[in-house]
Enzyme design. Structure first.
Site, PDB file in Angstrom:
ATOM      1  N   HIS A   1       0.838  -1.215   0.000  1.00  0.00           N
ATOM      2  CA  HIS A   1       0.000   0.000   0.000  1.00  0.00           C
ATOM      3  C   HIS A   1       0.869   1.261   0.000  1.00  0.00           C
ATOM      4  O   HIS A   1       0.592   2.212  -0.729  1.00  0.00           O
ATOM      5  CB  HIS A   1      -0.883   0.057   1.257  1.00  0.00           C
ATOM      6  CG  HIS A   1      -1.896  -1.037   1.388  1.00  0.00           C
ATOM      7  ND1 HIS A   1      -2.053  -1.751   2.546  1.00  0.00           N
ATOM      8  CD2 HIS A   1      -2.822  -1.517   0.517  1.00  0.00           C
ATOM      9  CE1 HIS A   1      -3.034  -2.631   2.400  1.00  0.00           C
ATOM     10  NE2 HIS A   1      -3.510  -2.515   1.175  1.00  0.00           N
TER      11      HIS A   1
ATOM     12  N   LYS B   1     -15.874  -7.501   4.648  1.00  0.00           N
ATOM     13  CA  LYS B   1     -14.898  -7.998   5.617  1.00  0.00           C
ATOM     14  C   LYS B   1     -15.494  -7.719   6.996  1.00  0.00           C
ATOM     15  O   LYS B   1     -15.323  -6.638   7.549  1.00  0.00           O
ATOM     16  CB  LYS B   1     -13.562  -7.282   5.431  1.00  0.00           C
ATOM     17  CG  LYS B   1     -12.944  -7.566   4.057  1.00  0.00           C
ATOM     18  CD  LYS B   1     -11.636  -6.823   3.849  1.00  0.00           C
ATOM     19  CE  LYS B   1     -11.101  -7.046   2.436  1.00  0.00           C
ATOM     20  NZ  LYS B   1      -9.964  -6.197   2.093  1.00  0.00           N
TER      21      LYS B   1
ATOM     22  N   ARG C   1      -2.441  -6.356  -8.088  1.00  0.00           N
ATOM     23  CA  ARG C   1      -1.391  -7.335  -7.814  1.00  0.00           C
ATOM     24  C   ARG C   1      -1.368  -8.430  -8.863  1.00  0.00           C
ATOM     25  O   ARG C   1      -0.355  -8.720  -9.441  1.00  0.00           O
ATOM     26  CB  ARG C   1      -1.618  -7.988  -6.446  1.00  0.00           C
ATOM     27  CG  ARG C   1      -1.155  -7.169  -5.302  1.00  0.00           C
ATOM     28  CD  ARG C   1      -1.767  -7.622  -4.024  1.00  0.00           C
ATOM     29  NE  ARG C   1      -3.194  -7.366  -4.019  1.00  0.00           N
ATOM     30  CZ  ARG C   1      -3.963  -7.418  -2.954  1.00  0.00           C
ATOM     31  NH1 ARG C   1      -3.441  -7.763  -1.801  1.00  0.00           N
ATOM     32  NH2 ARG C   1      -5.236  -7.147  -3.019  1.00  0.00           N
TER      33      ARG C   1
ATOM     34  N   SER D   1      -3.109  -7.603   3.177  1.00  0.00           N
ATOM     35  CA  SER D   1      -3.361  -7.382   4.603  1.00  0.00           C
ATOM     36  C   SER D   1      -3.813  -8.681   5.258  1.00  0.00           C
ATOM     37  O   SER D   1      -3.446  -8.968   6.398  1.00  0.00           O
ATOM     38  CB  SER D   1      -4.440  -6.318   4.793  1.00  0.00           C
ATOM     39  OG  SER D   1      -3.991  -5.080   4.313  1.00  0.00           O
TER      40      SER D   1
END
Ligand code: ADP
Length: 175
Positions: A17, A41, A91, A129
């Protein structure tokens, strides 16, 4: 003024990040890092305020950088900030499918806001994360994956002693 919003859950912020934020700062006059509470989440490790504070701590005072937390519709937030773009990091191909959908939906909601994708650096390609949370929760070292202050917060949270040199590194040196 070219202003962009970089949204994410940042639970916690990783070096992947940080890299995206630094590269975005070179492209825009102002980057608003928007720490969001993601309804998908359900449980987060750190509160919105803690997550924002860790990003601020990791990056320090920088001209053109603001870190805020928000809940609600992203495009409405982007409009409220008078920003022209949303920055996203990519990514892998697996990110692309989801991000492509999100970008098209956001364009439909707000045609004047563009999504700008920055490709990750290869060293951060497998960093997320969620993997950082998992490694730390199992007592593993996340050294080099997250800023030092985040590493400390994770150690405190999971009651892990400060890392000494990894045993495999010693073995490599001996060989
Ligand atoms: P994560 O997927 O790690 O939980 P977030 O939801 O906080 O992260 O992601 C925020 C943004 O940062 C997304 O655009 C995501 O694709 C991007 N991002 C996350 N990790 C990386 C990384 N290692 N390299 C580049 N971009 C990343």
């Amino acid at each position: 003024m070219r202003r962009a919003v970089y949204p994410g859950s940042f639970d916690p912020v990783t070096n992947g990040h940080i890299d995206i934020i630094e590269r975005a700062l070179a492209l825009f006059d102002e980057i608003v890092v928007a720490v969001v509470s993601n309804p998908n989440k359900k449980t987060s490790l750190f509160t919105l305020d803690e997550r924002a504070e860790m990003i601020r701590g990791a990056l320090g005072e920088r001209p053109g950088l603001r870190v805020v937390s928000f809940t609600g519709l992203l495009v409405e937030f982007v409009q409220s900030q008078e920003a022209q773009a949303i920055v996203k990091g990519l990514r892998a191909v697996s990110d692309f499918d989801f991000e492509f959908q999100m970008a098209l939906l956001n364009r439909r909601l707000a045609p004047r806001i563009d999504t700008v994708f920055l490709m990750t650096q290869d060293i951060y390609a497998f960093l997320s994360s969620s993997s950082v949370r998992e490694i730390a929760s199992l007592g593993g070292s996340v050294h080099g994956m997250v800023p030092p202050l985040v590493e400390k917060r994770l150690r405190d949270r999971f009651g892990i002693a400060p890392a000494t040199a990894p045993s495999h590194a010693q073995t490599i040196e001996r060989d």
